[in-house]
Design a protein around this motif. Structure first.
Motif, PDB file in Angstrom:
ATOM      1  N   ALA A   1       4.701 -20.943 -28.178  1.00  0.00           N
ATOM      2  CA  ALA A   1       3.523 -21.763 -27.918  1.00  0.00           C
ATOM      3  C   ALA A   1       2.369 -20.798 -27.589  1.00  0.00           C
ATOM      4  O   ALA A   1       2.392 -19.648 -28.028  1.00  0.00           O
ATOM      5  CB  ALA A   1       3.813 -22.747 -26.797  1.00  0.00           C
ATOM      6  N   THR A   2       1.378 -21.224 -26.817  1.00  0.00           N
ATOM      7  CA  THR A   2       0.229 -20.342 -26.558  1.00  0.00           C
ATOM      8  C   THR A   2       0.664 -19.016 -25.945  1.00  0.00           C
ATOM      9  O   THR A   2       0.305 -17.941 -26.433  1.00  0.00           O
ATOM     10  CB  THR A   2      -0.770 -21.039 -25.624  1.00  0.00           C
ATOM     11  N   GLY A   3       1.442 -19.076 -24.871  1.00  0.00           N
ATOM     12  CA  GLY A   3       1.857 -17.844 -24.212  1.00  0.00           C
ATOM     13  C   GLY A   3       2.682 -16.954 -25.112  1.00  0.00           C
ATOM     14  O   GLY A   3       2.539 -15.726 -25.089  1.00  0.00           O
ATOM     15  N   GLY A   4       3.553 -17.549 -25.925  1.00  0.00           N
ATOM     16  CA  GLY A   4       4.366 -16.772 -26.844  1.00  0.00           C
ATOM     17  C   GLY A   4       3.549 -16.071 -27.904  1.00  0.00           C
ATOM     18  O   GLY A   4       3.872 -14.948 -28.313  1.00  0.00           O
ATOM     19  N   ILE A   5       2.484 -16.726 -28.369  1.00  0.00           N
ATOM     20  CA  ILE A   5       1.594 -16.067 -29.332  1.00  0.00           C
ATOM     21  C   ILE A   5       1.030 -14.793 -28.720  1.00  0.00           C
ATOM     22  O   ILE A   5       0.984 -13.730 -29.364  1.00  0.00           O
ATOM     23  CB  ILE A   5       0.446 -17.015 -29.742  1.00  0.00           C
TER      24      ILE A   5
ATOM     25  N   ARG B   1       3.132 -22.791 -32.091  1.00  0.00           N
ATOM     26  CA  ARG B   1       2.785 -24.133 -31.642  1.00  0.00           C
ATOM     27  C   ARG B   1       1.846 -24.057 -30.448  1.00  0.00           C
ATOM     28  O   ARG B   1       2.207 -24.418 -29.318  1.00  0.00           O
ATOM     29  CB  ARG B   1       4.052 -24.912 -31.235  1.00  0.00           C
ATOM     30  N   PRO B   2       0.603 -23.598 -30.626  1.00  0.00           N
ATOM     31  CA  PRO B   2      -0.304 -23.519 -29.476  1.00  0.00           C
ATOM     32  C   PRO B   2      -0.609 -24.894 -28.901  1.00  0.00           C
ATOM     33  O   PRO B   2      -0.768 -25.873 -29.625  1.00  0.00           O
ATOM     34  CB  PRO B   2      -1.557 -22.863 -30.056  1.00  0.00           C
ATOM     35  N   GLY B   3      -0.682 -24.946 -27.583  1.00  0.00           N
ATOM     36  CA  GLY B   3      -1.033 -26.171 -26.880  1.00  0.00           C
ATOM     37  C   GLY B   3      -2.217 -25.936 -25.965  1.00  0.00           C
ATOM     38  O   GLY B   3      -3.361 -26.050 -26.375  1.00  0.00           O
TER      39      GLY B   3
END
Length: 345
Positions: free
Chosen positions: A188-192, A204-206
């Motif tokens: 998600a955002t942090g993983g990107i 999957r950015p949130g």
């Protein structure tokens, strides 16, 4: 107007998506659960679809209804909660893709919607949603034979780059999925922001889309202005609000502002929050009540018509810090009574 004004900048949401997409070489979807993190899922999805997003994620099947009404059959919509009892007809009617979380869900899906699209969610250590390694090992061959559209997992500590859980979950995800011929998603955002090794085939950015941490360079997507209803002058020693929790230590001018915990302004912000008149900070004094705030405007050069809680000088995460919470909660609790003004795409 007696209600606050929530200003939503869809161009900022799109800019944030593009910035996060530029950090990867894979596809980038968008998480629009909780009504687009409180900003209006239909409008958010419409803007992001124009920008190129083709896969959206919601928490529960019902959240897909306004998106389908706005965009029709064009985008893929995946449901994190999977195939829940009672969801079958909605999943079929809206052509949703449930992210299957258990063997029971997989069995239910195959029995009620044979041939219908589905994805798989794996638990790599968060112990929240998804199949654990033993469950996945037992049914992986059967599930993969039915051509799932995506296999995903979710990181527990991606907002802490040095946390050992990130590498642990990454290794588990590799062990559970390496060699499969299905698109994979972990970030998600942090993983990107953790880097390419976490990106796989789809991100999957949130929260980053909406201007929140951990995406520190995000463009702010919301502003919140609250109208001043009344102004009164207090003598030294007079008190304000429920419980008499604030007492004037000097002659003071207090603005009563429309907004309260019924509008998502948490009660814990009593005597802690700051609002702004232009560049000038003004302290919230006394308790946050259901519909009203009381703000010390003694040092302002003039009487304001409105004060800003979220804006150029204060982000959702600044407000969250004062409330001892996170920007996600501040954003998603912004209430239904606000007059919403949406700009952009």
């Amino acid at each position: 107007m007696g209600t606050g004004r929530l200003i939503i900048d869809l161009d900022a949401v799109v800019a944030n998506w593009r910035a996060l997409d530029d950090m990867t070489t894979c596809r980038t979807g968008a998480v629009v659960k909780a009504n687009g993190y409180g900003l209006g899922a239909a409008n958010v999805c419409k803007a992001l679809f124009k920008a190129g997003v083709r896969q959206f994620f919601v928490a529960v099947a019902e959240e897909a209804v306004p998106i389908r009404e706005e965009l029709g059959e064009k985008p893929d919509i995946s449901v994190f909660s999977g195939h829940m009892p009672g969801d079958t007809e909605l999943i079929r009617a809206l052509n949703l893709t449930p992210m299957i979380n258990s063997i029971d869900q997989l069995t239910h899906h195959f029995e009620t919607l044979p041939g219908h699209s589905f994805g798989i969610q794996l638990d790599t250590g968060m112990n929240r949603l998804g199949m654990e390694a033993q469950e996945w090992g037992a049914i992986a061959e059967l599930a993969l034979a039915q051509n799932p559209t995506l296999v995903m997992s979710h990181l527990a500590c991606a907002d802490e780059p040095d946390h050992p859980m990130n590498a642990y979950q990454l290794e588990n995800f590799h062990q559970m999925t390496d060699g499969i011929n299905v698109p994979r998603s972990l970030a998600a955002t942090g993983g990107i922001l953790l880097g390419p090794e976490y990106h796989f085939d789809l991100t999957r950015p949130g929260i980053g889309l909406y201007g929140g941490l951990p995406f520190e360079t995000a463009t702010q997507a919301v502003e919140l202005e609250l109208p001043v209803i009344q102004v009164r002058e207090l003598a030294e020693g007079e008190v304000v609000g429920y419980g008499n929790t604030w007492q004037a230590e000097r002659p003071s001018k207090i603005a009563t502002v429309s907004g309260g915990y019924a509008d998502g302004i948490a009660r814990i912000l009593s005597d802690r929050a700051t609002l702004f008149h232009g560049d000038i900070p003004c302290k919230l004094v006394g308790r946050v009540s259901m519909d009203l705030l009381t703000i010390d405007i003694t040092d302002l050069p003039d009487v304001p018509r409105k004060l800003s809680l979220i804006g150029p000088h204060q982000t959702i995460d600044d407000v969250a810090k004062a409330a001892n919470t996170i920007g996600y909660e501040v954003l998603t609790q912004l209430g239904a009574r606000y007059n919403r003004k949406t700009f952009g795409k």
